[in-house]
Every structure is written in C-alpha cells, then in structure tokens.
Design a protein around this motif. Sequence first.
Motif, mmCIF file in Angstrom:
data_model
loop_
_atom_site.group_PDB
_atom_site.id
_atom_site.type_symbol
_atom_site.label_atom_id
_atom_site.label_comp_id
_atom_site.label_asym_id
_atom_site.label_seq_id
_atom_site.Cartn_x
_atom_site.Cartn_y
_atom_site.Cartn_z
ATOM 1 N N LYS B 1 0.846 -1.180 0.000
ATOM 2 C CA LYS B 1 0.000 0.000 0.000
ATOM 3 C C LYS B 1 0.887 1.237 0.000
ATOM 4 C CE LYS B 1 -3.681 2.256 2.678
ATOM 5 N NZ LYS B 1 -2.986 3.513 2.958
ATOM 6 N N ARG B 93 0.239 8.702 -8.409
ATOM 7 C CA ARG B 93 -0.581 7.752 -9.157
ATOM 8 C C ARG B 93 0.296 6.545 -9.460
ATOM 9 N NH1 ARG B 93 -3.163 8.650 -15.211
ATOM 10 N NH2 ARG B 93 -3.387 6.442 -15.683
ATOM 11 N N LYS B 99 -5.896 5.793 -9.646
ATOM 12 C CA LYS B 99 -6.334 6.323 -8.368
ATOM 13 C C LYS B 99 -5.163 6.967 -7.664
ATOM 14 C CE LYS B 99 -8.120 2.387 -6.992
ATOM 15 N NZ LYS B 99 -8.043 1.559 -8.196
ATOM 16 N N LEU B 100 -5.376 8.148 -7.122
ATOM 17 C CA LEU B 100 -4.321 8.899 -6.473
ATOM 18 C C LEU B 100 -4.224 8.561 -4.993
ATOM 19 C CD1 LEU B 100 -4.954 12.451 -7.988
ATOM 20 C CD2 LEU B 100 -3.406 10.675 -8.810
ATOM 21 N N PHE B 102 -2.867 10.435 -1.635
ATOM 22 C CA PHE B 102 -2.521 11.785 -1.204
ATOM 23 C C PHE B 102 -1.717 11.788 0.090
ATOM 24 C CE2 PHE B 102 -4.917 14.854 -3.773
ATOM 25 C CZ PHE B 102 -5.795 14.031 -4.453
ATOM 26 N N GLY B 103 -0.829 12.794 0.207
ATOM 27 C CA GLY B 103 -0.244 13.115 1.493
ATOM 28 C C GLY B 103 -1.214 13.992 2.276
#
Lengths: 112, 112
Positions: B1, B93, B99-100, B102-103
């Motif tokens: 992940k 990505r 699908k992105l 994010f931080g």
Amino acid sequence: NAGVTQTPKFRVLKTGQSMTLLCAQDMNHEYMYWYRQDPGMGLRLIHYSVGEGTTAKGEVPDGYNVSRLKKQNFLLGLESAAPSQTSVYFCASRDGTPEGYTFGSGTRLTVV
Amino acid sequence: KQEVTQIPAALSVPEGENLVLNCSFTDSAIYNLQWFRQDPGKGLTSLLLIQSSQREQTSGRLNASLDKSSGRSTLYIAASQPGDSATYLCAVRPNGDYKLSFGAGTTVTVRA
C-alpha cells in the motif's frame, strides 16, 4: 461557470440518519471520484466511476454507496450515518488527461 | 500500500523567502506525481504534474523535482508572497492504476 458543484455545502446529521450528497459536473468528464478529508490525513478515495452506469470501490468504501445514473451526476449515499463519518467530502471529475482533475469545494458533514 | 508523507505539516515564513515543501512515498512504481493547492473552504487546484520519466517541472515561480528511486519530490516556491498561503498536497498515481494516493499536506503561511 463550468466546474464541479457539490450539494449541500454543510450538513449535520444524527447517528443513524441517512442522506445523499450530490456532485454535478458540466464538463462532460468520464471519470468521477468521491474523497473524504480528515485532519492530519490525506484525501482518501471512497468510490469512483469511470463512466455513466459504472461504479467501483476505493480505499474506504464501507458505510457508503454511490450511483452514476447520468454522466454528469455522481451521488454519494450514507444509509445509516455514524460519528466516524464526520468529515469533509470532496467530489472530483477528470477528463482523459492525467492532470485534468477538477475538484468541488467540498461538503462538511458532522454526525452527532 | 502506497504511503505518502509530507513534512513539515505546517510552515510559516516571511514574505520574499523561498519555500521548500517535501513529499515522500514508499512505493517507487509510480506513473506520475502531482502537486495540488488547497485554499481554506475550497477544493484542490492542480499546480504541477511530473511524469515518472521526468526529473522536474516548472511553472512560473514553482518548480517541482522528482527522485523516483529514493521516493521523494520537492516543491520549491520562489520569492514567496502572502497569496501563496494555502495547504499544498502531493499525490502519486501508481503504475497500472489511475487512483491517487494523497499526502496530508503542508500548510503554508507567508507573513507580510
């Protein structure tokens, strides 16, 4: 103005109530996304759609349902709201390009 | 992940100083990396996108670099202005997906 419109902007729900968040885009984008944003965390993908009539689960789909009956609309439903669903919800749409994301201004949902 | 981390979480600088924002990611198998800006109560606006084959991308006072092998990207904002005050998020990505991830973002305050 062209863009992504989210309705409503704010909402307070009681635990167990249901509601639907509406996302509408007028750019003829195929791809649409629902994210949630929580303090100290990045945006997390709830559900997404790659075209009219399609939906798929994202990273955190539990407790949410979606529908994309029309290309321009992407609905996010909460059947039985829980306090853990208190968050800011963002809808985004994307054209065919990698950078072509357009985000809505968000819906701030509080579940008490 | 994929895990995306942004440090620091918040930054305050006087006007005119250069800004350096960091983003790190755990899986180097990325397709591209994107920097977004988020203003309070608003959605996200795309600033720069770097493809995995690129080392940097520039737009005006903004410059973003990418070191895929070490899992790092840096956003430089030259000669900061009060109007640069916002939260900056990076998103990656992965290969084979759109699908992105994010931080959590870096919130920047530029003092006049």
